[in-house]
Structure formats: C-alpha cells, structure tokens
Write a protein that holds these residues in place. Sequence first.
Motif, PDB file in Angstrom:
ATOM      1  N   PHE A   4       0.853  -1.186   0.000  1.00  0.00           N
ATOM      2  CA  PHE A   4       0.000   0.000   0.000  1.00  0.00           C
ATOM      3  C   PHE A   4       0.889   1.237   0.000  1.00  0.00           C
ATOM      4  N   VAL A   5       0.699   2.076  -1.019  1.00  0.00           N
ATOM      5  CA  VAL A   5       1.629   3.177  -1.282  1.00  0.00           C
ATOM      6  C   VAL A   5       0.889   4.499  -1.223  1.00  0.00           C
ATOM      7  N   ARG A   6       1.546   5.487  -0.658  1.00  0.00           N
ATOM      8  CA  ARG A   6       0.989   6.849  -0.598  1.00  0.00           C
ATOM      9  C   ARG A   6       2.137   7.834  -0.805  1.00  0.00           C
ATOM     10  N   GLU A   7       1.894   8.857  -1.618  1.00  0.00           N
ATOM     11  CA  GLU A   7       2.896   9.913  -1.769  1.00  0.00           C
ATOM     12  C   GLU A   7       2.691  10.936  -0.660  1.00  0.00           C
ATOM     13  N   VAL A   8       3.754  11.190   0.074  1.00  0.00           N
ATOM     14  CA  VAL A   8       3.723  12.141   1.183  1.00  0.00           C
ATOM     15  C   VAL A   8       4.939  13.054   1.053  1.00  0.00           C
ATOM     16  N   GLY A  20      -6.353  -7.966   3.818  1.00  0.00           N
ATOM     17  CA  GLY A  20      -7.466  -7.771   4.734  1.00  0.00           C
ATOM     18  C   GLY A  20      -7.277  -6.607   5.691  1.00  0.00           C
ATOM     19  N   LEU A  21      -6.071  -6.063   5.746  1.00  0.00           N
ATOM     20  CA  LEU A  21      -5.779  -4.935   6.632  1.00  0.00           C
ATOM     21  C   LEU A  21      -5.552  -3.648   5.837  1.00  0.00           C
ATOM     22  N   ALA A  22      -6.102  -3.613   4.629  1.00  0.00           N
ATOM     23  CA  ALA A  22      -5.911  -2.439   3.768  1.00  0.00           C
ATOM     24  C   ALA A  22      -6.419  -1.160   4.432  1.00  0.00           C
ATOM     25  N   ALA A  23      -7.557  -1.241   5.129  1.00  0.00           N
ATOM     26  CA  ALA A  23      -8.112  -0.048   5.777  1.00  0.00           C
ATOM     27  C   ALA A  23      -7.173   0.468   6.857  1.00  0.00           C
ATOM     28  N   GLN A  24      -6.572  -0.449   7.608  1.00  0.00           N
ATOM     29  CA  GLN A  24      -5.650  -0.049   8.676  1.00  0.00           C
ATOM     30  C   GLN A  24      -4.364   0.543   8.089  1.00  0.00           C
ATOM     31  N   ALA A  25      -3.901  -0.028   6.979  1.00  0.00           N
ATOM     32  CA  ALA A  25      -2.727   0.527   6.303  1.00  0.00           C
ATOM     33  C   ALA A  25      -3.009   1.950   5.833  1.00  0.00           C
ATOM     34  N   ALA A  26      -4.231   2.173   5.326  1.00  0.00           N
ATOM     35  CA  ALA A  26      -4.606   3.515   4.872  1.00  0.00           C
ATOM     36  C   ALA A  26      -4.611   4.508   6.023  1.00  0.00           C
ATOM     37  N   VAL A  27      -5.118   4.085   7.182  1.00  0.00           N
ATOM     38  CA  VAL A  27      -5.121   4.970   8.355  1.00  0.00           C
ATOM     39  C   VAL A  27      -3.700   5.300   8.776  1.00  0.00           C
ATOM     40  N   LEU A  28      -2.834   4.295   8.782  1.00  0.00           N
ATOM     41  CA  LEU A  28      -1.434   4.510   9.149  1.00  0.00           C
ATOM     42  C   LEU A  28      -0.785   5.517   8.193  1.00  0.00           C
TER      43      LEU A  28
END
Length: 200
Positions: A4-8, A20-28
């Motif tokens: 799971f990748v995000r530009e910051v 199954g933990l995609a939502a938690q990864a997004a919150v992190l």
Amino acid sequence: MGEFVREVGGREFVVFCSDGLAAQAAVLLDVIGRMSAEGRVFRAGDVFNFGGMLFLIGERGGRMTVGLPVVDGQAVLGDGDDISFLLALLVAQLGCARALGVEPEQANLWDKVVVAEGCLSAEWVYLERSVDVEAGDSGWFVGSLADGGDFALRSLRVWQLLRIRPALARVLALPGRFVVVFKGSQVVSVFDSEGVELMK
C-alpha cells in the motif's frame, strides 16, 4: 501480502501487510501524511508511535518503508517488512474495547507490565489494570488463579508479553480497574471497574 503506497511530501511511503488490513494501512499512511503536513520530516531510522505501537521508517529503492518496531535499539518482533501482526493487534484491541462498550486506553509497546513469577505458563491467568500509574507503566498486572499466598513479582515490557503469551495482548487497551480472566488463549470473563461481569 499487499503493498500500500501513498505519496507524502514528494516521497512514496509503502506499507506491507495482508490485503485484509488495507483499511488499517490507509489509516497509518493518513497519520504519516498528517504528521508530515505538520512539519515532521521522516528519515530512514526514525521511529514513530501509532496506537501504542512503534514503527520503523526505512528506505529502499528510493521509497520510504514502514516496518516493524525497534525498542531500545533491538528489532524485538523481527525485522521483516510485513506489519500485519501489529495492525491486526490494534484492530483486536480496539474491537475488544468497543465490544464491551468502553473507551480504549492505550498501552504502549515499551510500557511496564508486572507479572507473578511463573504465571505466564499457567492455563488460568487473570489481568488487572491499576489506575494513576507513572508514565511508562501500563498499569497491568498478570497473575495465576492458582496462586495462593506469597509470590515473587517481576517486570516485563508489553513487547516481551507479546512474545511470551501474545493472546493476552488483545485486552491491553481496556480501562483501569478492569479484570480479565483467561483460560489458555481464550477470554472467559471480564469485570468492569465496578466489579460487574460484562462477559462470561
């Protein structure tokens, strides 16, 4: 394992965990984004706290990775990329508190837990959380229901409890004065601060 990748702040941050933990990864990743927007500059080797868990920032292939925690300079829970275990533990702790209708109270990985000597190998154990404790103390005591009179006490850190008897960790976000009884890895009773049994 999902990626799971995000530009910051012009850099890519990546979290590796089960799909199954995609939502938690997004919150992190949201938290990292907010901290960056508030002026935090993340560098390889930095450690940050999320929900009482420590995460290590690394750098590989031009991307910043969010990895397993380092406590006192040690990779106490391993040094792989997959942080599913810690995210799942956070979900379990919050779920336990919500199921009982109480607000969670964070226990940090490095906080102290007091245990009765030898109790962690007993089938029946109980956990009781004190209030008004010093910083760095989770307030949790772990004892054996089979203990009679005097017994020796020793101190562990939450991360050590995770390694020795991980099933107990899912109740560590319950509030002060709560008592939880385990048989093996199963919760069999929970008592609130008034001594009312909430679960049996």
